[in-house]
Enzyme design. Structure first.
Site, short mmCIF file in Angstrom:
data_model
loop_
_atom_site.label_atom_id
_atom_site.label_comp_id
_atom_site.label_asym_id
_atom_site.label_seq_id
_atom_site.Cartn_x
_atom_site.Cartn_y
_atom_site.Cartn_z
N HIS A 211 0.83 -1.21 0.00
CA HIS A 211 0.00 0.00 0.00
C HIS A 211 0.87 1.26 0.00
O HIS A 211 0.53 2.25 -0.66
CB HIS A 211 -0.93 0.00 1.21
CG HIS A 211 -2.09 -0.94 1.08
ND1 HIS A 211 -1.95 -2.31 1.12
CD2 HIS A 211 -3.43 -0.70 0.90
CE1 HIS A 211 -3.14 -2.88 0.98
NE2 HIS A 211 -4.05 -1.93 0.84
N HIS A 253 1.61 -3.57 9.31
CA HIS A 253 3.03 -3.43 8.98
C HIS A 253 3.77 -2.77 10.13
O HIS A 253 3.16 -2.12 11.00
CB HIS A 253 3.23 -2.59 7.72
CG HIS A 253 2.72 -3.22 6.47
ND1 HIS A 253 3.43 -4.16 5.77
CD2 HIS A 253 1.54 -3.05 5.80
CE1 HIS A 253 2.73 -4.54 4.71
NE2 HIS A 253 1.58 -3.88 4.71
#
Length: 292
Positions: A211, A253
């Site tokens: 992303h 993440h």
């Protein structure tokens, strides 16, 4: 007259006369003393007689070489040999190794602190649905489908050129991120929940953030090839930044995953700009697309 020899047991032996002890092997024979002395040397046991032990120790070749000096015999002991250079280097960790371990520890600690939307019971658990909606806005599938749809609906050469390069950039991003994730194989944070939108096998790894790479790539592409007003340009930059931050807040993440993702996405646009597809360098591609 020569002095009488003594055995190791302390008894006198006659060189030619009889022994004073009746029944001894040396009694009544001229060479009996020699046989008695030889047999006594053969029959002595280690530790049974201190004189025999000293004799055997002094006659050994190891003792003659001086490999085992007695503690009290010499004034000082030999200094131990210094360790080799490689061993001394292994005992001291390098500065780079310490720095990398410290960076990893800070990364894990900061990622856990910022994961305030990792679950419904987290500090900002009520904002989790909004963060998941933002997550979908940076997913690769909506961007690929949207670019293909606009490319099919476009009726101008300039629009098709821009959209075709955007499609090329998105495909390049998916390929590079998948390769790096497969090579690094860094697991996602432990507080991540497995409720991501449309994941593949490689998506179980976290480094780098796809992303974040896509946000940096698309935002730079839009700012360079679309004419937008200043508020819209600020909105594009803000979208990319908030999207990267949401990956850490959702627990998807670590901080370093997002940071490297931004860097990789920024560099990906440089590759796309260098390999820009146009009717001049790839005319066959545009002619075939125009015939569809």
């Amino acid at each position: 007259m020569p002095s009488p020899r003594r055995t190791i047991e302390g008894r006198p032996l006659g060189s030619s006369g009889g022994s004073s002890v009746p029944g001894s092997p040396a009694h009544g024979g001229g060479s009996g003393g020699g046989r008695f002395e030889f047999q006594s040397l053969l029959n002595c046991r280690a530790g049974a007689d201190p004189a025999c032990a000293r004799l055997r120790a002094s006659d050994s070749p190891v003792h003659r070489r001086g490999s085992f000096p007695l503690a009290a015999s010499g004034p000082a002991q030999a200094a131990p040999a210094p360790p080799p250079e490689d061993a001394r280097m292994n005992l001291n960790p390098s500065f780079l190794g310490i720095a990398l371990r410290s960076l990893l520890a800070i990364d894990l600690w900061l990622s856990k602190k910022l994961g305030v939307c990792a679950g419904e019971s987290s500090a900002w658990g009520s904002v989790r649905p909004l963060m998941k909606l933002l997550e979908i806005s940076g997913h690769g599938i909506p961007w690929l489908l949207g670019t293909l749809y606009c490319l099919l609906r476009s009726d101008s050469w300039a629009g098709r050129e821009v959209l075709m390069n955007l499609l090329f950039a998105l495909l390049l991003d998916l390929l590079l991120v998948a390769v790096i994730k497969g090579l690094v194989r860094r697991r996602r944070p432990a507080h991540n929940q497995k409720d991501m939108f449309f994941t593949l096998s490689v998506d179980r790894y976290s480094f780098p953030s796809g992303h974040a790479t896509r946000a940096a790539l698309v935002s730079r592409f839009i700012l360079n090839h679309l004419v937008l007003a200043i508020p819209l340009r600020v909105l594009v930059v803000l979208w990319a930044f908030v999207l990267g931050l949401s990956r850490v807040m959702l627990g998807r993440h670590n901080v370093t995953d997002v940071a490297f993702g931004f860097f990789l996405g920024y560099m990906q646009y440089s590759i796309v700009d260098y390999c820009w597809l146009s009717p001049h360098n790839v005319p066959v591609l545009f002619v075939l697309w125009n015939q569809q």
